[in-house]
Motif scaffolding. Structure first.
Motif, short mmCIF file in Angstrom:
data_model
loop_
_atom_site.label_atom_id
_atom_site.label_comp_id
_atom_site.label_asym_id
_atom_site.label_seq_id
_atom_site.Cartn_x
_atom_site.Cartn_y
_atom_site.Cartn_z
N LYS A 71 6.26 3.65 -11.60
CA LYS A 71 5.63 5.11 -11.05
C LYS A 71 4.69 4.96 -9.86
CE LYS A 71 5.03 10.04 -12.42
NZ LYS A 71 3.69 9.90 -11.18
N GLN A 74 6.07 2.71 -7.24
CA GLN A 74 7.47 4.06 -6.03
C GLN A 74 6.00 4.55 -5.63
OE1 GLN A 74 9.91 3.51 -5.88
NE2 GLN A 74 9.98 5.24 -4.78
N ASP A 75 5.04 5.69 -6.38
CA ASP A 75 3.95 6.67 -5.69
C ASP A 75 3.71 5.48 -5.00
OD1 ASP A 75 4.91 8.37 -7.06
OD2 ASP A 75 2.88 8.38 -8.44
N ILE A 77 4.77 3.30 -2.98
CA ILE A 77 5.57 2.77 -1.95
C ILE A 77 6.18 4.22 -1.18
CG2 ILE A 77 8.81 2.76 -1.65
CD1 ILE A 77 7.65 0.45 -3.65
N ASP A 78 6.16 5.37 -1.85
CA ASP A 78 6.02 6.75 -0.86
C ASP A 78 5.01 6.76 0.11
OD1 ASP A 78 8.25 6.52 -2.26
OD2 ASP A 78 7.78 8.33 -4.05
N THR A 79 3.75 6.31 -1.40
CA THR A 79 2.75 6.67 0.17
C THR A 79 2.22 6.09 1.30
OG1 THR A 79 1.49 7.91 -2.23
CG2 THR A 79 0.20 6.69 0.11
N LYS A 80 2.87 4.59 0.98
CA LYS A 80 3.17 3.13 2.10
C LYS A 80 3.92 4.13 3.18
CE LYS A 80 3.98 -0.84 3.68
NZ LYS A 80 4.41 -2.24 3.02
N GLY A 81 5.09 4.61 2.54
CA GLY A 81 5.74 5.05 3.87
C GLY A 81 5.31 6.67 4.17
N ASN A 82 4.92 7.38 3.43
CA ASN A 82 4.39 8.27 4.28
C ASN A 82 3.42 8.56 5.23
OD1 ASN A 82 5.85 10.53 2.94
ND2 ASN A 82 4.36 10.14 1.41
#
Length: 289
Positions: A71, A74-75, A77-82
């Protein structure tokens, strides 16, 4: 397990009734050995059961940690994308801001160039009036205020007291002014009449100092037109007694306030047209790029 123990005891009882003491002792020893093995096996079994429970708990704990790590990953990865998106947007916004600043700097530079050009022309007019034309009379003042050339001529050089008829000497002075104005067809020449504060009471068509100041201005304008100045460049205006240079409390001061002021200034509409053309050229250059 209990059944095995009961069977062993029952066997011992049966055997004890039909075997010799030697055989009984051997069986008893064998039973003890079996009992010891059973106890050892029981201890090992309980230990295995305990270890299995511990291992199971550890496995469950590791699975929870793994789930948390997945988790978290994934967070991240999502934060990096954001962050990547935000960074890209920030870079785009910064780039737009820089471009806007460049455009503003360019506009300011163009405006400064236009103002510098106007100031250069103004300086040339002053130089022409003071040196080339020869307006060096102490009763003629030439100065520049806010980019406008002011020529102030004492009343005694232009008119008789209380009159709006231009003297012959005045025409000589005005011919020099006309020479400068004719050399600047893109400029306007505004003539301002100024009086002192003494009431005008000579009768005739003039009612007061307003009439006298305006009439004197129109008289100067007519002379300039006769001297070849384009009438489209000329403006006549009167200020009466309301813009004095000094208090009207002495005869000398009133003489100073009675004056005609000639303003040589760029046409406002042409100046703005020049700035507008600069802006259009800048936009056209931006569109090409």
């Amino acid at each position: 397990m209990k059944k095995i123990m009961l069977l062993s005891v029952f066997s011992l009882l049966v055997l004890s009734s039909c075997v010799s003491k030697k055989e009984y002792a051997a069986l008893e020893a064998k039973h003890k050995e079996t009992q010891d093995l059973l106890n050892t096996a029981t201890v090992k079994l309980n230990s295995c059961i305990s270890e299995r429970a511990t291992a199971q708990a550890r496995v469950e704990g590791l699975q929870e940690q793994l789930a948390d790590m997945r988790k978290t990953n994934q967070d991240l990865i999502d934060t990096k994308g954001n962050l990547t998106t935000l960074t890209q947007k920030g870079a785009e916004n910064l780039e737009r801001s820089l471009e806007s600043l460049k455009e503003k700097d360019l506009k300011i530079t163009r405006l400064q160039d236009a103002l510098t050009k106007k100031d250069s022309v103004t300086l040339a007019i002053v130089t022409s009036l003071k040196k080339d034309v020869g307006l060096n009379d102490p009763d003629i003042q030439i100065n520049v205020e806010k980019g406008v050339v002011y020529i102030s001529i004492a009343d005694k050089l232009l008119f008789q007291s209380g009159s709006y008829n231009v003297t012959s000497r005045a025409k000589t002075i005005l011919s020099k002014v006309a020479t400068v104005v004719n050399g600047k067809p893109d400029f306007e020449c505004m003539v301002e009449g100024h009086t002192d504060s003494l009431p005008y009471n000579r009768g005739g068509v003039l009612l007061d100092n307003w009439d006298l100041s305006v009439k004197r201005a129109t008289s100067i304008v007519r002379v300039l037109e006769e001297l070849g100045v384009n009438p489209k460049q000329l403006i006549a205006s009167g200020r009466s007694e309301y813009v004095p240079l000094v208090p009207n409390d002495t005869a000398e001061n009133r003489s100073i306030n009675r004056r005609t002021r000639i303003l040589v200034l760029p046409k406002i509409d042409q100046f703005y047209e020049m700035v507008e053309n600069e802006m259009k050229d800048m936009i056209a250059e931006d569109q090409k790029n």
